[in-house]
Design an enzyme around this catalytic site. Sequence first.
Site, PDB file in Angstrom:
ATOM      1  N   LYS A  34       5.189  11.278 -19.572  1.00 13.55           N
ATOM      2  CA  LYS A  34       5.061  10.360 -18.430  1.00 13.55           C
ATOM      3  C   LYS A  34       4.762   8.973 -19.007  1.00 13.55           C
ATOM      4  O   LYS A  34       3.638   8.677 -19.414  1.00 13.55           O
ATOM      5  CB  LYS A  34       3.927  10.870 -17.524  1.00 13.55           C
ATOM      6  CG  LYS A  34       3.200   9.823 -16.730  1.00 13.55           C
ATOM      7  CD  LYS A  34       4.023   9.278 -15.598  1.00 13.55           C
ATOM      8  CE  LYS A  34       3.254   8.178 -14.892  1.00 13.55           C
ATOM      9  NZ  LYS A  34       3.636   6.838 -15.365  1.00 13.55           N
ATOM     10  N   GLU A  84      -7.492   9.132 -25.515  1.00 17.18           N
ATOM     11  CA  GLU A  84      -7.503   7.926 -26.358  1.00 17.18           C
ATOM     12  C   GLU A  84      -7.645   6.754 -25.394  1.00 17.18           C
ATOM     13  O   GLU A  84      -6.686   6.383 -24.715  1.00 17.18           O
ATOM     14  CB  GLU A  84      -6.189   7.822 -27.141  1.00 17.18           C
ATOM     15  CG  GLU A  84      -5.926   8.987 -28.072  1.00 17.18           C
ATOM     16  CD  GLU A  84      -6.757   8.939 -29.329  1.00 17.18           C
ATOM     17  OE1 GLU A  84      -7.361   7.888 -29.618  1.00 17.18           O
ATOM     18  OE2 GLU A  84      -6.826   9.959 -30.026  1.00 17.18           O
ATOM     19  N   CYS A 112      -5.444  -1.282 -28.399  1.00 22.31           N
ATOM     20  CA  CYS A 112      -6.749  -0.624 -28.266  1.00 22.31           C
ATOM     21  C   CYS A 112      -7.619  -0.953 -29.470  1.00 22.31           C
ATOM     22  O   CYS A 112      -8.820  -1.129 -29.348  1.00 22.31           O
ATOM     23  CB  CYS A 112      -6.564   0.885 -28.119  1.00 22.31           C
ATOM     24  SG  CYS A 112      -5.666   1.611 -29.500  1.00 22.31           S
ATOM     25  N   GLU A 147     -13.712  -4.294 -22.161  1.00 16.53           N
ATOM     26  CA  GLU A 147     -12.566  -4.443 -23.057  1.00 16.53           C
ATOM     27  C   GLU A 147     -11.802  -5.714 -22.651  1.00 16.53           C
ATOM     28  O   GLU A 147     -11.587  -5.948 -21.465  1.00 16.53           O
ATOM     29  CB  GLU A 147     -11.645  -3.236 -22.914  1.00 16.53           C
ATOM     30  CG  GLU A 147     -10.395  -3.349 -23.761  1.00 16.53           C
ATOM     31  CD  GLU A 147      -9.530  -2.096 -23.729  1.00 16.53           C
ATOM     32  OE1 GLU A 147      -9.290  -1.556 -22.639  1.00 16.53           O
ATOM     33  OE2 GLU A 147      -9.093  -1.675 -24.808  1.00 16.53           O
TER      34      GLU A 147
HETATM   35  P1  NAD Z   1      -3.741   3.099 -17.609  1.00 13.80           P
HETATM   36  O1  NAD Z   1      -4.936   3.970 -17.678  1.00 13.80           O
HETATM   37  O2  NAD Z   1      -3.600   2.195 -16.450  1.00 13.80           O
HETATM   38  O3  NAD Z   1      -2.413   3.971 -17.630  1.00 13.80           O
HETATM   39  C1  NAD Z   1      -2.141   4.879 -18.695  1.00 13.80           C
HETATM   40  C2  NAD Z   1      -1.154   5.940 -18.197  1.00 13.80           C
HETATM   41  O4  NAD Z   1      -1.806   6.727 -17.201  1.00 13.80           O
HETATM   42  C3  NAD Z   1       0.101   5.380 -17.536  1.00 13.80           C
HETATM   43  O5  NAD Z   1       1.215   6.169 -17.883  1.00 13.80           O
HETATM   44  C4  NAD Z   1      -0.208   5.530 -16.056  1.00 13.80           C
HETATM   45  O6  NAD Z   1       0.959   5.611 -15.258  1.00 13.80           O
HETATM   46  C5  NAD Z   1      -0.971   6.844 -16.066  1.00 13.80           C
HETATM   47  N1  NAD Z   1      -1.820   7.082 -14.880  1.00 13.80           N
HETATM   48  C6  NAD Z   1      -2.361   6.172 -14.045  1.00 13.80           C
HETATM   49  N2  NAD Z   1      -3.050   6.805 -13.058  1.00 13.80           N
HETATM   50  C7  NAD Z   1      -2.957   8.142 -13.296  1.00 13.80           C
HETATM   51  C8  NAD Z   1      -3.443   9.309 -12.646  1.00 13.80           C
HETATM   52  N3  NAD Z   1      -4.164   9.252 -11.539  1.00 13.80           N
HETATM   53  N4  NAD Z   1      -3.159  10.504 -13.180  1.00 13.80           N
HETATM   54  C9  NAD Z   1      -2.434  10.597 -14.325  1.00 13.80           C
HETATM   55  N5  NAD Z   1      -1.920   9.536 -14.968  1.00 13.80           N
HETATM   56  C10 NAD Z   1      -2.172   8.312 -14.471  1.00 13.80           C
HETATM   57  O7  NAD Z   1      -3.708   2.299 -18.988  1.00 13.80           O
HETATM   58  P2  NAD Z   1      -2.727   1.111 -19.401  1.00 13.80           P
HETATM   59  O8  NAD Z   1      -3.131  -0.122 -18.687  1.00 13.80           O
HETATM   60  O9  NAD Z   1      -1.307   1.581 -19.321  1.00 13.80           O
HETATM   61  O10 NAD Z   1      -3.050   0.974 -20.959  1.00 13.80           O
HETATM   62  C11 NAD Z   1      -3.998   0.114 -21.489  1.00 13.80           C
HETATM   63  C12 NAD Z   1      -5.240   0.872 -21.884  1.00 13.80           C
HETATM   64  O11 NAD Z   1      -4.901   1.882 -22.832  1.00 13.80           O
HETATM   65  C13 NAD Z   1      -6.285   0.016 -22.563  1.00 13.80           C
HETATM   66  O12 NAD Z   1      -7.552   0.337 -22.071  1.00 13.80           O
HETATM   67  C14 NAD Z   1      -6.163   0.414 -24.033  1.00 13.80           C
HETATM   68  O13 NAD Z   1      -7.309   0.191 -24.811  1.00 13.80           O
HETATM   69  C15 NAD Z   1      -5.840   1.854 -23.908  1.00 13.80           C
HETATM   70  N6  NAD Z   1      -5.244   2.331 -25.149  1.00 13.80           N
HETATM   71  C16 NAD Z   1      -5.955   3.187 -25.950  1.00 13.80           C
HETATM   72  C17 NAD Z   1      -5.416   3.616 -27.167  1.00 13.80           C
HETATM   73  C18 NAD Z   1      -6.172   4.545 -28.071  1.00 13.80           C
HETATM   74  O14 NAD Z   1      -5.557   5.105 -28.969  1.00 13.80           O
HETATM   75  N7  NAD Z   1      -7.479   4.723 -27.879  1.00 13.80           N
HETATM   76  C19 NAD Z   1      -4.149   3.173 -27.545  1.00 13.80           C
HETATM   77  C20 NAD Z   1      -3.463   2.301 -26.701  1.00 13.80           C
HETATM   78  C21 NAD Z   1      -4.008   1.891 -25.491  1.00 13.80           C
END
Ligand code: NAD
Length: 479
Positions: free
Chosen positions: A171, A246, A280, A381
């Site tokens: 997804k 993550e 991240c 963040e």
């Molecule tokens: P997000 O949490 O908004 O979305 C991440 C994913 O989750 C997307 O595919 C989204 O469609 C899905 N999602 C949203 N609501 C959901 C639900 N209710 N159920 C299941 N899936 C759902 O994050 P983002 O804005 O896309 O990404 C940025 C964030 O990701 C930042 O906080 C960043 O630090 C983090 N990040 C962490 C790492 C790591 O390895 N720790 C790596 C990259 C990004």
Amino acid sequence: MAKMFIAGELAGALSGQTYDVINPATGETVGSAPKGNESDARAAIDAADAAFAAWADTSAESRAQLILKGIDAVKKELPELSVLLTREQGKPVGDSQREIEHFLHGMNFYAGLASKIRGSYVPLPDNKMYGMVLKQPVGVCGAIVPWNFPITLMGTKVGPALAAGCTVVVKPASSTPLTTLRIVELLNSAGLPKGVLNVVTGPGGVVGEELLQNPKVRRIAFTGESKTGQHVVSVAGSQMKRLTLELGGSDPMIFCEDGDMDKALTAASVGRFYNCGQACLAVKRLYIVESVYDQFVEKLLGKVAKLTVGNGLEKTTRLGPLHTKAQREEIEAQIEDAVTRGARVLTGGKRPEGAQFEKGFFYSPTVLADVPEDARVVKEETFGPVLPVFKVKDLDEGIARANNSMYGLGSSVWTKDLGKARRAAEKIEAGNVWINSLHIGYDEMPFGGVKYSGFGREHGPEALEYYLETKGVVIATPE
Ligand code: NAD
């Protein structure tokens, strides 16, 4: 229109609905993707479930060969895929290419590990009995991916899952579906059995939610915001699904008086401004020991002044746009909060001016000083090109302030003193510590967080364990 890939076939959404994908540099439409819903997600989960038993029984060698063939198919389209990734995500096209190459390197790493998965033989106190420890694939996995590194972060899930014998439903984030759709199609074109690797696009709260709720999904590999991660834990965790999370980070970097300043300056500048600060593991708080603070900051500002902001398709661009309008507004609100609390803007703090910036979500690279501990850029963040710098007395103060955070993903320390480096590595509350190095993820090393940065590890042989169940078998030798 791009298509999803479900049960070995290209597929539109069952509802027939689509949505537009926007280029963050120009506001133009890049293409459209199917707006999948629960029914599409269910079809993909059913396909992955139906494919699981046979895939788990496929020899590790054959699984590896199919992954390798998929890698070749993707490599052939590397230039086109890199441009597509830049157009939907915004990053400079060279960085898009590096991202896809990193993905391929990771897939290759796990293809190599497939045949190294093994259990063990265990002698027992009664020598007519013995134990075996079996390693078996977990089952259907949901791979939920964010928009900042959509391809590598898909690979960190799909690679170990396929190598371990699991089937997968990917997804992608709603705003970066296009490169993912094409890559999943290419990986399938290499001959993966139908249903082994599927992708469904659509809103996270609908498609992602079905992955969390559906009992056929046995494991969720999630990368995204800590807040979404909490929701994943509450829904998927209550079903005892295997989870790795993550999540967000606020990585500190500590520069000591004896550190290599030139290398640290590059690490701070690249570490914070790569991908327009949307990483991240970006350097999000920079602590500098007071005796070298002024010199370091002056040189840092010189480096930041050289970062060219622009459309990622232009060769000179080092900083593309922020990914969305909302992302830019969030960064502006965080900077305003810091300034209201007394922070000084040393450079940036505004949108770049000029006709070429008008339609995109650009923001100038920004350095802040005198930021109080209760400012949002310290506590939360910051997912954008903003670097707060802090003066500290010594390493110990740096460590204490580094640890004053809800996050614990990465961190780095710059010193030539091995005693100090070791102390920092032990005391910093983080899943990863880089000593005299840029914050960078290696396929060979485990990567993940502590505290609100999540749990479980991706990368490295360690990641495979999360796709495997350990089964104990006790055997009594027949008399
Ligand atoms: P997000 O949490 O908004 O979305 C991440 C994913 O989750 C997307 O595919 C989204 O469609 C899905 N999602 C949203 N609501 C959901 C639900 N209710 N159920 C299941 N899936 C759902 O994050 P983002 O804005 O896309 O990404 C940025 C964030 O990701 C930042 O906080 C960043 O630090 C983090 N990040 C962490 C790492 C790591 O390895 N720790 C790596 C990259 C990004």
